[in-house]
Design an enzyme around this catalytic site. Structure first.
Site, PDB file in Angstrom:
ATOM      1  N   HIS A  78       0.816  -1.217   0.000  1.00  0.00           N
ATOM      2  CA  HIS A  78       0.000   0.000   0.000  1.00  0.00           C
ATOM      3  C   HIS A  78       0.844   1.259   0.000  1.00  0.00           C
ATOM      4  CE1 HIS A  78      -2.386  -3.302   1.592  1.00  0.00           C
ATOM      5  NE2 HIS A  78      -3.386  -2.733   0.964  1.00  0.00           N
ATOM      6  N   GLU A  84      -8.908   6.197  15.124  1.00  0.00           N
ATOM      7  CA  GLU A  84      -7.645   5.576  14.721  1.00  0.00           C
ATOM      8  C   GLU A  84      -6.612   5.306  15.815  1.00  0.00           C
ATOM      9  OE1 GLU A  84      -8.827   8.424  13.208  1.00  0.00           O
ATOM     10  OE2 GLU A  84      -9.681   7.520  11.423  1.00  0.00           O
ATOM     11  N   VAL A 101      -2.215  13.192  13.530  1.00  0.00           N
ATOM     12  CA  VAL A 101      -2.820  14.514  13.652  1.00  0.00           C
ATOM     13  C   VAL A 101      -4.223  14.422  13.051  1.00  0.00           C
ATOM     14  CG1 VAL A 101      -0.791  16.001  13.810  1.00  0.00           C
ATOM     15  CG2 VAL A 101      -1.491  15.191  11.568  1.00  0.00           C
ATOM     16  N   GLY A 136      -5.367  11.707   8.739  1.00  0.00           N
ATOM     17  CA  GLY A 136      -6.263  10.756   8.092  1.00  0.00           C
ATOM     18  C   GLY A 136      -6.437  11.084   6.610  1.00  0.00           C
ATOM     19  N   ASP A 159     -16.100  18.692  16.382  1.00  0.00           N
ATOM     20  CA  ASP A 159     -17.546  18.673  16.601  1.00  0.00           C
ATOM     21  C   ASP A 159     -17.845  18.221  18.026  1.00  0.00           C
ATOM     22  OD1 ASP A 159     -16.569  16.128  15.129  1.00  0.00           O
ATOM     23  OD2 ASP A 159     -18.358  15.463  16.205  1.00  0.00           O
TER      24      ASP A 159
HETATM   25  N1  HPA Z   1     -16.916  10.452  15.978  1.00  0.00           N
HETATM   26  C1  HPA Z   1     -15.917   9.722  15.489  1.00  0.00           C
HETATM   27  N2  HPA Z   1     -14.874  10.249  14.904  1.00  0.00           N
HETATM   28  C2  HPA Z   1     -14.802  11.569  14.806  1.00  0.00           C
HETATM   29  C3  HPA Z   1     -15.797  12.397  15.284  1.00  0.00           C
HETATM   30  C4  HPA Z   1     -16.906  11.803  15.912  1.00  0.00           C
HETATM   31  O1  HPA Z   1     -17.833  12.486  16.363  1.00  0.00           O
HETATM   32  N3  HPA Z   1     -15.454  13.670  15.026  1.00  0.00           N
HETATM   33  C5  HPA Z   1     -14.265  13.632  14.400  1.00  0.00           C
HETATM   34  N4  HPA Z   1     -13.870  12.359  14.263  1.00  0.00           N
END
Ligand code: HPA
Length: 234
Positions: free
Chosen positions: A4, A181, A88, A20, A204
């Site tokens: 990969h 992760e 990160v 990611g 969030d």
């Molecule tokens: N859940 C899982 N992974 C995430 C989230 C979440 O609310 N926000 C950013 N990565």
């Protein structure tokens, strides 16, 4: 033969940042490293090596979730001899005192993933960050006045869970935030006797359902990368 990450031995530095999103890898390479060279494009999972303050550093996209980061971390540690890996990424807060844009340094990563259940035959392994990296990142962020939170987080296999209140159990047991992760990265680093850390910005909130705007994400992201780069060379 790694399948990969298709690169030559020596193309990848022994210190690697792991976003990611592969386009974040590209952004970091083009804006924060000098003399960056792309070494991987298989599946568009971009990887670059460049120089940061005189130190050779790579930055490799991992994709989302444990199975994806597992593939890239395995190849980086086992095939390319990577010694230090710093994720990160973003996470959702599950504690009322941790707000969007805040910085969370992941000390330990609980998980609902089946991976360690399979790997350890039902025994319960505790994926943990490398203490010296955690200490460096915390001190670097604090010295810049950015007040990071350091504590346990959760690496979940599902962004869209069946039970919308699932996070409350993890919150009750002291977890700070949810991402997808760190548990696998920490487990593999331990397996190969390497160093690993996850530095996360809160994108969030699972509590009040708010989320960062793209501009806020950009600022918070740059701050996190600065800490990660300084930690990487510490
Ligand atoms: N859940 C899982 N992974 C995430 C989230 C979440 O609310 N926000 C950013 N990565």
């Amino acid at each position: 033969m790694p399948t990969h990450i298709v690169a030559k031995m020596g193309d990848i530095a022994d210190v690697v940042l792991l976003p990611g999103d592969p386009l974040r890898a590209k952004f970091i390479a083009e804006n924060l490293l000098t003399d960056a060279v792309q070494y991987n494009s298989v599946r568009n999972m971009l990887g670059y090596t460049g120089i940061y303050r005189g130190n050779r550093i790579s930055v490799q996209g991992t994709g989302m979730g444990a199975p994806s980061i597992s593939i890239y971390a395995n190849e980086l540690f086992n095939e390319f001899g990577v010694r230090r890996a710093i994720r990160v990424g973003t996470a959702g807060t599950i504690q009322p005192y941790i707000k969007i844009r805040d910085l969370v340094i992941a000390m330990a990563a609980s998980t609902d993933s089946g991976i360690n259940n399979i790997r350890f035959g039902g025994r319960d392994y505790a994926p943990t960050a490398t203490f010296t990296l955690l200490k460096s990142a915390y001190e670097i962020a604090s010295a810049k006045g950015w007040k990071p939170f350091a504590g346990p987080i959760v690496s979940s296999d599902m962004f869209y869970t069946e039970n919308p209140d699932e996070w409350k159990l993890w919150a009750k047991f002291g977890c700070l935030a949810i991402e997808m992760e760190c548990a696998e990265l920490y487990t593999l680093a331990a397996k190969y006797n390497r160093e690993a850390l996850g530095i996360l910005t809160i994108s969030d909130s699972l509590i009040d359902k708010t989320a960062t705007t793209p501009e806020e994400r950009e600022t918070a992201f740059t701050r996190m990368i600065e800490i990660a780069l300084e930690t990487a060379i510490s």
